[in-house]
Design a protein around this motif. Structure first.
Motif, short mmCIF file in Angstrom:
data_model
loop_
_atom_site.label_atom_id
_atom_site.label_comp_id
_atom_site.label_asym_id
_atom_site.label_seq_id
_atom_site.Cartn_x
_atom_site.Cartn_y
_atom_site.Cartn_z
N MET B 6 0.84 -1.21 -0.05
CA MET B 6 0.07 0.02 -0.06
C MET B 6 0.88 1.27 -0.04
SD MET B 6 -3.03 -0.62 2.64
CE MET B 6 -2.45 -1.26 3.93
N VAL B 7 1.96 1.18 1.00
CA VAL B 7 2.86 2.29 0.77
C VAL B 7 3.61 2.50 -0.58
CG1 VAL B 7 4.71 3.23 2.30
CG2 VAL B 7 3.26 1.72 3.56
N LYS B 8 4.14 1.59 -0.95
CA LYS B 8 4.90 1.66 -2.14
C LYS B 8 4.06 2.18 -3.48
CE LYS B 8 8.64 -1.62 -1.35
NZ LYS B 8 9.25 -3.00 -1.65
N TYR B 11 3.37 5.75 -3.01
CA TYR B 11 4.61 6.49 -3.45
C TYR B 11 4.84 6.32 -4.98
CZ TYR B 11 9.71 7.27 -3.69
OH TYR B 11 10.77 7.85 -4.21
N GLN B 14 2.55 8.89 -6.64
CA GLN B 14 3.15 10.18 -6.21
C GLN B 14 4.21 10.45 -7.12
OE1 GLN B 14 5.03 10.63 -2.15
NE2 GLN B 14 6.05 12.19 -3.21
N ARG B 21 11.19 6.78 -12.07
CA ARG B 21 10.77 5.79 -11.43
C ARG B 21 11.15 5.40 -10.18
NH1 ARG B 21 10.01 2.08 -16.99
NH2 ARG B 21 9.18 0.66 -15.41
N GLU B 22 10.70 4.32 -9.39
CA GLU B 22 11.12 3.86 -8.29
C GLU B 22 12.87 3.56 -8.16
OE1 GLU B 22 9.88 0.00 -6.90
OE2 GLU B 22 9.85 0.49 -5.10
N ASP B 23 13.10 3.03 -9.13
CA ASP B 23 14.38 2.37 -9.33
C ASP B 23 15.16 3.31 -10.15
OD1 ASP B 23 13.43 1.56 -11.83
OD2 ASP B 23 13.53 -0.21 -11.59
N GLY B 24 14.92 4.43 -10.38
CA GLY B 24 15.57 5.51 -11.13
C GLY B 24 15.61 5.70 -12.48
N ILE C 61 3.18 -0.64 9.28
CA ILE C 61 2.17 -0.15 8.44
C ILE C 61 0.75 -0.55 8.97
CG2 ILE C 61 1.16 0.00 6.24
CD1 ILE C 61 4.23 -1.12 5.75
N GLY C 95 -2.71 1.93 5.96
CA GLY C 95 -1.85 2.06 5.26
C GLY C 95 -1.06 3.33 5.62
N VAL C 97 2.05 4.82 7.45
CA VAL C 97 3.57 4.18 8.08
C VAL C 97 3.75 4.63 9.63
CG1 VAL C 97 5.74 4.33 7.53
CG2 VAL C 97 4.59 4.23 5.87
N GLY C 122 6.53 9.74 1.37
CA GLY C 122 7.74 8.85 1.13
C GLY C 122 7.50 7.56 1.03
N THR C 123 8.44 6.45 1.20
CA THR C 123 8.17 5.01 0.87
C THR C 123 8.75 4.13 1.94
OG1 THR C 123 8.35 3.37 -0.87
CG2 THR C 123 10.20 4.66 -0.67
N VAL C 124 8.51 3.00 2.02
CA VAL C 124 9.13 2.07 2.77
C VAL C 124 9.75 1.02 1.99
CG1 VAL C 124 8.65 0.28 4.64
CG2 VAL C 124 7.64 2.57 4.75
N ALA C 170 15.56 7.34 -5.10
CA ALA C 170 15.89 6.24 -5.74
C ALA C 170 17.26 5.85 -5.33
CB ALA C 170 15.77 6.45 -7.29
N LEU C 171 18.27 6.71 -5.31
CA LEU C 171 19.59 6.52 -4.93
C LEU C 171 19.62 5.99 -3.37
CD1 LEU C 171 22.48 6.81 -5.69
CD2 LEU C 171 22.58 9.22 -5.03
N ARG C 199 26.93 11.70 -7.49
CA ARG C 199 25.98 12.60 -8.31
C ARG C 199 26.07 13.99 -7.77
NH1 ARG C 199 21.65 8.09 -10.05
NH2 ARG C 199 22.90 6.55 -9.81
#
Lengths: 248, 260, 199
Positions: B6-8, B11, B14, B21-24, C61, C95, C97, C122-124, C170-171, C199
């Motif tokens: 859900m969190v991912k 994100y 967003q 993207r998530e992985d750049g 969560i 949902g 965090v 943000g994300t987890v 991402a980084l 970077r």
């Protein structure tokens, strides 16, 4: 399965068809931690057998009514890929044979894993036979043991498995597919090397009590070799990473 | 996995306004593709494909069987897929899921419609023909199983050797000739996340996606398409995805043929 | 590199009490794959699940709510609860965090959490709990380095969940996953430094 009528000569000039001695294992290779998503995993080649084992857990027991409030439960799936055998294509999914092997494999690890540490949870062990050439249940257990160790789950020992069969009057170690099809007896075993206790034992054919003793001895000797391969696989996971950066 | 998705998902949606993207990766970037063929010896053909950390193994078996009634001079082709429980905590034990069946059928349609396998070459003699079985084994899941499986199946077929046939029996240890392949089909899968189109979605992005589209092509024609999940695509989005599939085909084909 | 200890290896001919060691018939054996702790007699495991300890910080969560009791998914087999009371009412959404402290552990698998704090946006990501100490580093060096290099806000839960927000997420994610992968490789701090400062 195979007809005894056209049984090939399995021992010629005191050696087996593939040139092995009676007490000689096929070559074994193991690589640990091969699958990203799994908690622990291992890939094993044992002769022409190719096996993938993975462990997930502990996770919440499913369905919930299966949960044991005093310890973790194990679910085990042994399965052969439809393209795993040299003969015809197999239907995928577990048949009666696979269901039995899954059960006895699960029972091997019930004694080895410290299940009371994770009450109410479940540990999943998956064994996929990608290529088969006799002795896949032993190969699967040997691989699963490495997968479990690499998962970090608490366990009493690094279990191995091997089979001892009988061709004519001779006890022979680690039957391959042809030997398995035509031999007189076969006895797969899973063993705790720390104390020699036997965690899986199946057998069909004919053994005298003396031969049984001889088979145990043979399996114990083989265990030293198999155990060394298992340990090396685990060792390499950490050494590999080290050397990757020493070179740069 | 559950709640973390859900969190991912929130994100990833967003992120869509930032074009990263998530992985750049950029929206039209694929992950690295790695193909290894001939890794199984009992199978008549095999290939393992890695796209990022998605890993798929395809094995091909050839059995002597009967031709279909309506094509008495041809062999047969059957495709199946297994989402193995060892590939993801979210895959369950038990009979094939609808997702696994859809995957196998979409890959099958692309390869069949593309006339990739020369079916006449599988004819042996009156009433006898080779039955070709392609089994797709998903070993690790991180999104885009469709493209990984299409490439794995295609590569495994290109890697396949046909056993010798003599006196009414196949000689499994004598594989004499390559399976006759007339055409190479590749696919491109996109996912729609918060109205943006992402090429080669990873696992988290598929989880966040409203809709998914796979387009299989041989470079000249579109050979198969499948829209999945609950959302929808505009006609323009579909035409753009078709462009992407056609444009990427040659490069993918080269990678596949290089590793046969 | 120290010598590796395997499950079932004999650690002592006598009965000892030490981490990751079990006793059978008066002898002591390792129950994990790891190496000997030079400062004690226990075994430090290479891998391992999370064993909750009172007062440690976790991230989870919110997965359900009933009568002001919130269930929190910690990504483990445990059942974790935030229990509101008459004077302590929370308003979390499913949902959300949350970062919280382990207050109590009942019957080995139910965890009572206190001082919950919602981490917005943000994300987890989830990494192996056994790698969390390495991610934090001595005196927070590793995590500070990643946080500063990527201009991200990062919060670390001992259960393996890591929350990331702002900056180059991402980084930061890639760096954290690299720490997980290479936790046992010497010179990690230098490599991560290079990665986030490039970077």
């Amino acid at each position: 399965m195979a007809s005894k009528a056209n049984k090939p000569e399995l021992i010629v000039n005191g050696r087996r068809l593939d040139g092995r001695d009676f007490n000689q294992l096929r070559p074994i290779k193991i690589e640990a931690n091969v699958l990203k998503n799994a908690t622990g995993s291992a890939y094993l080649e044992w002769g022409n057998n190719k096996v993938l084992a993975a462990v997930y857990g502990p996770v919440e027991a499913q369905p919930k009514h299966m949960a044991d409030p005093s310890k973790a439960i194990i679910k085990c799936r042994y399965s052969m890929a439809p393209f795993s055998s040299l003969s015809e294509h197999n239907r995928s999914g577990p048949n009666r044979r696979a269901t039995e092997i899954s059960k006895v494999t699960k029972e091997v690890f019930e004694k080895v894993l410290m299940l009371n540490e994770f009450p109410g949870s479940q540990i999943n062990i998956f064994i996929e036979i990608l290529q088969s050439d006799g002795g896949t249940r032993a190969a699967g257990i040997t691989a699963a043991s490495v997968a479990l160790a690499s998962s970090g789950l608490h366990m009493k020992d690094l279990v191995y498995a091997v089979s001892v069969g009988k061709i004519g009057e001779h006890l022979v170690l680690d039957l391959d597919m042809i030997e398995d099809n035509y031999s007189d007896s076969d006895m797969p075993m899973a063993i705790s090397p720390r104390n020699g206790e036997i965690l899986l034992l199946q057998m069909d054919g004919e053994y005298t009590k003396e031969e049984l003793e001889g088979a145990f001895k043979m399996a114990a000797e083989a265990g030293k070799e198999i155990g060394a391969v298992q340990r090396n696989a685990l060792k390499r996971v950490y050494e590999n990473v080290v050397s990757k950066y020493n070179g740069e | 996995m559950g709640a973390i998705n859900m969190v991912k998902t929130a994100y990833i949606k967003q992120l869509m306004s930032t074009n990263i993207r998530e992985d750049g990766r950029g929206f039209n970037d694929s992950r690295e593709i790695k193909i290894t063929t001939g890794i199984l010896q009992n199978a008549e053909g095999s290939a393992q494909v890695d796209i990022g950390s998605t890993r798929v193994l395809a094995g091909v078996k050839l059995d002597i069987g009967e031709p279909m009634d309506d094509t008495p001079n041809e062999g047969t082709l059957a495709m199946s897929a297994d989402l193995l429980p060892l590939a993801s905590a979210d895959f369950e034990m038990g009979p094939p899921s609808p997702e696994a069946i859809e995957l196998a059928r979409v890959v099958d349609r692309g390869i069949r419609a593309g006339k990739c396998v020369n079916m006449e070459s599988l004819f042996i003699e009156e009433g006898k023909a080779w039955n070709v079985f392609v089994d797709i084994y998903v070993l690790n899941y991180d999104g885009n199983l469709f493209d990984a499986s299409e490439i794995a199946a295609m590569s495994a077929l290109l890697n396949t050797k046909v056993p010798e046939y003599a006196d009414g029996k196949e000689l499994r240890d004598k594989r004499i000739k390559a399976l006759k392949i007339d055409n190479v089909v590749t696919s491109v899968t996109v996912a729609k996340v918060a109205d943006k189109i992402l090429l080669d979605p990873n696992g988290d992005e598929e989880e966040a996606a409203d809709a998914r589209l796979t387009i299989a092509t041989d470079g000249k024609f579109i050979r198969a398409m499948q829209k999945g999940l609950g959302g929808s695509f505009t006609q323009k989005e579909i035409l753009d995805a078709a462009d992407a599939a056609l444009n990427r085909h040659n490069k993918l084909k080269q990678v596949i043929e290089k590793t046969r | 590199m120290q010598e590796i200890v395997y499950p079932g290896d004999l650690i002592a001919d006598t009965q000892i009490r030490a981490p990751n060691v079990y006793v059978e018939n008066g002898k002591s054996y390792s129950m994990v794959l790891g190496f000997k702790d030079s400062s004690g007699s226990g075994i430090i495991p290479f891998e391992g699940g999370w064993v909750p300890k009172i007062e440690e910080t976790v991230i989870g969560i919110i997965s359900s709510e009933r009568n002001n009791v919130y269930e929190v998914d910690l990504g483990s087999h445990h059942r974790a609860l935030i229990i509101g009371g008459k004077y302590e009412r929370f308003s979390f959404q499913i949902g959300d965090v949350v970062e919280a402290t382990v207050k109590d552990i009942e019957d080995g698998r139910t965890i009572i959490l206190s001082y919950p704090n919602a981490l917005k946006e943000g994300t987890v990501i989830s990494i192996k709990p056994s790698k969390i100490p390495r991610l934090i580093g001595k005196n927070n060096t590793m995590i500070n380095q990643i946080s500063q290099g990527t201009s991200s806000k990062i919060s670390v839960g001992m259960n393996g969940m890591v929350w990331i927000r702002d900056g180059n997420v991402a980084l930061a994610t890639a760096a954290i996953l690299r720490v997980e992968e290479e936790a046992h490789v010497p010179g990690l701090t230098g490599r991560i430094k290079e990665m986030v400062e490039k970077r």
